[in-house]
Design an enzyme around this catalytic site. Structure first.
Site, PDB file in Angstrom:
ATOM      1  N   ASP A   6       0.865  -1.187   0.000  1.00 48.95           N
ATOM      2  CA  ASP A   6       0.000   0.000   0.000  1.00 48.95           C
ATOM      3  C   ASP A   6       0.898   1.233   0.000  1.00 48.95           C
ATOM      4  OD1 ASP A   6      -2.021   1.888   0.356  1.00 48.95           O
ATOM      5  OD2 ASP A   6      -2.033   1.622   2.538  1.00 48.95           O
ATOM      6  N   GLY A   8       1.022   5.031   0.010  1.00 54.10           N
ATOM      7  CA  GLY A   8       0.183   6.181   0.299  1.00 54.10           C
ATOM      8  C   GLY A   8       0.831   7.478  -0.130  1.00 54.10           C
ATOM      9  N   ASN A   9       0.333   8.569   0.416  1.00 54.55           N
ATOM     10  CA  ASN A   9       0.836   9.884   0.026  1.00 54.55           C
ATOM     11  C   ASN A   9       2.257  10.142   0.523  1.00 54.55           C
ATOM     12  OD1 ASN A   9      -1.540  11.069  -1.325  1.00 54.55           O
ATOM     13  ND2 ASN A   9      -2.502  10.763   0.665  1.00 54.55           N
ATOM     14  N   THR A  10       2.640   9.507   1.636  1.00 56.29           N
ATOM     15  CA  THR A  10       3.952   9.796   2.212  1.00 56.29           C
ATOM     16  C   THR A  10       4.836   8.569   2.368  1.00 56.29           C
ATOM     17  OG1 THR A  10       2.985   9.602   4.444  1.00 56.29           O
ATOM     18  CG2 THR A  10       3.110  11.809   3.480  1.00 56.29           C
ATOM     19  N   ALA A  12       5.351   3.942   2.061  1.00 52.77           N
ATOM     20  CA  ALA A  12       4.928   2.649   1.522  1.00 52.77           C
ATOM     21  C   ALA A  12       4.840   1.658   2.675  1.00 52.77           C
ATOM     22  CB  ALA A  12       5.909   2.155   0.475  1.00 52.77           C
ATOM     23  N   ASP A  96      -6.864   3.166  -1.765  1.00 50.47           N
ATOM     24  CA  ASP A  96      -6.910   2.877  -0.337  1.00 50.47           C
ATOM     25  C   ASP A  96      -8.347   2.918   0.185  1.00 50.47           C
ATOM     26  OD1 ASP A  96      -6.964   5.606  -0.920  1.00 50.47           O
ATOM     27  OD2 ASP A  96      -5.868   6.191   0.876  1.00 50.47           O
ATOM     28  N   ASP A 117     -11.053   7.043   7.950  1.00 45.53           N
ATOM     29  CA  ASP A 117      -9.615   6.872   7.766  1.00 45.53           C
ATOM     30  C   ASP A 117      -8.928   8.199   8.061  1.00 45.53           C
ATOM     31  OD1 ASP A 117      -7.014   6.340   6.969  1.00 45.53           O
ATOM     32  OD2 ASP A 117      -7.624   5.105   5.271  1.00 45.53           O
ATOM     33  N   THR A 175      -3.421  31.972  21.784  1.00 43.39           N
ATOM     34  CA  THR A 175      -3.514  31.670  20.355  1.00 43.39           C
ATOM     35  C   THR A 175      -3.170  30.204  20.095  1.00 43.39           C
ATOM     36  OG1 THR A 175      -3.025  33.943  19.728  1.00 43.39           O
ATOM     37  CG2 THR A 175      -2.610  32.241  18.066  1.00 43.39           C
TER      38      THR A 175
END
Length: 252
Positions: A6, A8-10, A12, A96, A117, A175
């Site tokens: 799998d 992903g965006n960032t 494996a 995914d 997710d 803040t």
């Protein structure tokens, strides 16, 4: 043994899948190379694998696995699935999300499932008890919401992710508190509101939470099942086994 990948965006992620459905996580890496894959394939005698990527084709990685003798299936919009897909643009549907939906039906068959997710993006997807993916929503993930406030404003600080023991107060008095509470609570409220509206239509709704950032919200989302870290892998393994069975039947 099946090799489940799998991307992903960032990162494996790799796991082994047994034909019985058991999942054995292996590694989370920045990239896939011969040094990692060759001993893995040899040690476990891997013959079949499935490859899911949100980054595109990953041709070099696919070619390497094929060179190592793995019969590899690429999960895409044309892959036969053990569930139905009610989505007008299946070619744009994240792999995914598909795998997690299949995993939800494996873990909780004949149930209406909301798959939450929590990762780089926050996705909330509905899979109905008749085994059909009914779509969902995508928004910015928790950490990225914090980063966005810092990146796109001139003076707001970058705040850390929180893992509070109880509910965070609604109002911040600095803040930094305002950002931390606002962003954290916004994720909780988004999930809870979506869950509540679906429960009005699906009384037996099963809420499954997965993803790399799920740990921050374990004590916050009510009536949810958090014990599904391998949900995508479970779905990938089921998709692969489904296709191997279909192919074997077709050859008979």
């Amino acid at each position: 043994m099946n090799l489940l990948i799998d991307i992903g965006n960032t990162r494996a992620k790799l796991a082994l899948g047994h034909p019985s459905g058991e999942i054995e996580p292996l590694a989370v890496v920045e990239r896939l190379d011969r040094e990692l894959l060759e001993p893995l394939v040899r040690e476990h005698g891997i013959r079949h694998g499935i490859f899911s990527s949100t980054r595109g084709a990953c041709e070099a990685e696919v070619a390497l696995l094929q060179e190592l003798g793995v019969e590899l299936m690429m999960l895409d919009a044309a892959t036969p699935l053990p569930i139905g897909i009610d989505y007008r643009t299946p070619e744009t549907l994240g792999r995914d999300r598909v795998a997690a939906a299949v995993g939800a039906q494996v873990r909780y068959p004949h149930r209406n499932c909301l798959v939450v997710d929590l990762g780089t993006a926050l996705t909330l997807d509905l899979v109905t008890s008749d085994g059909v993916f009914r779509g969902g929503v995508i928004s910015l993930g928790y950490s990225n919401r914090l980063r966005a406030l810092n990146d796109y404003t001139a003076t707001l600080p970058l705040c850390e992710t929180l893992t509070p023991e109880g509910e965070l107060p609604l109002q911040g008095h600095t803040t930094r508190e305002a950002i931390e509470r606002g962003v954290f609570n916004s994720v909780c409220f988004e999930i809870e509101s979506y869950q509540r509206r679906l429960e009005a239509e699906f009384a037996d709704l099963c809420v499954i939470v997965t993803g790399g950032e799920a740990k921050y919200f374990e004590k916050q989302i009510k009536n949810a099942i958090f014990a599904e870290p391998n949900l995508v892998f479970c779905g990938l393994n089921r998709i692969l086994e489904y296709n191997l069975t279909q192919n074997a039947t077709a050859k008979q």
